[in-house]
Design a protein around this motif. Structure first.
Motif, PDB file in Angstrom:
ATOM      1  N   THR A   1      71.662  47.974  34.947  1.00 34.73           N
ATOM      2  CA  THR A   1      71.950  48.692  33.711  1.00 34.73           C
ATOM      3  C   THR A   1      73.452  48.906  33.639  1.00 34.73           C
TER       4      THR A   1
ATOM      5  N   THR B   1      70.092  47.076  29.553  1.00 32.26           N
ATOM      6  CA  THR B   1      69.494  46.737  30.846  1.00 32.26           C
ATOM      7  C   THR B   1      69.043  45.287  30.852  1.00 32.26           C
TER       8      THR B   1
ATOM      9  N   PHE C   1      66.638  51.898  35.755  1.00 30.01           N
ATOM     10  CA  PHE C   1      67.688  52.820  35.310  1.00 30.01           C
ATOM     11  C   PHE C   1      67.869  52.837  33.793  1.00 30.01           C
TER      12      PHE C   1
ATOM     13  N   VAL D   1      70.494  56.289  32.688  1.00 34.72           N
ATOM     14  CA  VAL D   1      71.951  56.156  32.608  1.00 34.72           C
ATOM     15  C   VAL D   1      72.412  56.730  31.274  1.00 34.72           C
TER      16      VAL D   1
ATOM     17  N   ILE E   1      70.616  60.263  37.118  1.00 37.77           N
ATOM     18  CA  ILE E   1      70.402  59.063  37.937  1.00 37.77           C
ATOM     19  C   ILE E   1      69.801  59.432  39.283  1.00 37.77           C
TER      20      ILE E   1
ATOM     21  N   THR F   1      70.406  49.943  46.162  1.00 40.30           N
ATOM     22  CA  THR F   1      71.105  50.096  44.888  1.00 40.30           C
ATOM     23  C   THR F   1      72.618  50.032  45.069  1.00 40.30           C
TER      24      THR F   1
END
Length: 295
Positions: free
Chosen positions: A8, A160, A225, A229, A241, A253
């Protein structure tokens, strides 16, 4: 093991996707939420167009099925995934008169890029005064200025990308499977394109490079995400987040941020282990390579 890649990103852009004009007013594509707040967006189709255009791969052959006003433009029957990464990544539907449609779903899924700041109704007043003046100076005294208005909006946008790594390079409809090296190359090329993405519109070139990015390669093929976000008062919402970061997700991540683009760069670096955006894309490409090398 089954794997998916999701990222994202947040970028800053201005007036990057227009819809149908109303009279002499060019209107931005918008959605309405909450108590009537309007948000502009760049459609996933527009983003797909820019990715394919900048991917640097051969464009798929096309044809038009049907006749007259009912013609449908689609991918050619011979446009297979081994020849054209476009149909490998984004899928196809091919129809032949009298036969069932042959379809392959997209293995790269895109969301709309939705603004993170509301549209306030700003417009730009436009005329062709310079050209009309030149024409009048050349003897056409009746040449008149044309007047138009264009909605404008500068905002952070979020979108995304989710990739099904298991399905890249495989088409069961025609029994094609590409070597893992080629699968890896295509996904890494996609990541490079997203990293440096731009969009040409109305005489401008808008830079869609992410100023903030988060993602990784996971056992779950979920746009993890997409809904968390956010940017509020020029700050990345770190707490939101953190709310989805299980230990399993966190260890896989990567987070990148451009220093100074947001007011809480230091917080992102400290809490989310934020690094430079190019480092994130290099890490993602390495994870993609490792996945295909191990399968």
């Amino acid at each position: 093991m089954s794997k998916g890649l999701t990222i994202t990103g947040v970028f800053l852009a201005e007036s990057a996707n227009y819809g149908e004009s109303l009279g002499n007013v060019a209107t931005l594509k918008k959605i309405t939420r909450g108590k009537g707040d309007q948000y502009t967006y760049i459609s996933r189709q527009a983003i797909r167009y820019n990715i394919v255009e900048q991917l640097g791969e051969p464009l798929s052959s096309l044809n038009a099925e049907g006749s007259g006003t009912k013609q449908v433009i689609q991918f050619d029957q011979n446009a297979t995934i081994d020849k054209y990464p476009e149909v490998d990544l984004f899928g196809y539907m091919k129809t032949v008169k009298g036969d069932n449609a042959l379809t392959r779903s997209a293995k790269v899924r895109l969301s709309n890029a939705i603004s993170l700041e509301t549209y306030k109704g700003d417009t730009d007043f436009l005329t062709n005064m310079g050209l009309a003046k030149r024409l009048r100076e050349n003897g056409n005294e009746k040449a008149m200025n044309s007047i138009a208005q264009s909605e404008i909006h500068r905002s952070f946008y979020r979108y995304t990308v989710t990739v099904d790594l298991d399905e890249i390079g495989i088409d069961k409809n025609v029994d094609i499977e590409l070597p893992n090296e080629e699968k890896s190359r295509r996904v890494k090329k996609l990541l490079e394109t997203i990293q440096y993405l731009y969009r040409d519109i109305r005489g401008r070139r808008e830079n869609l490079q992410p100023l903030f990015v988060i993602g990784g390669v996971y056992d779950r093929k979920n746009p993890l995400f997409e809904n968390v976000v956010d940017v509020q008062q020029n700050k990345v919402d770190v707490e939101k987040i953190e709310g989805v970061l299980t230990e399993e997700i966190k260890e896989n991540t990567f987070v990148g941020i451009v220093k100074g683009a947001f007011e809480n760069t230091a917080e992102v670096q400290e809490v989310l282990n934020g690094q430079k955006v190019p480092q994130v894309f290099e890490s993602l490409k390495q994870k993609v390579a490792e996945y295909y090398e191990g399968n």
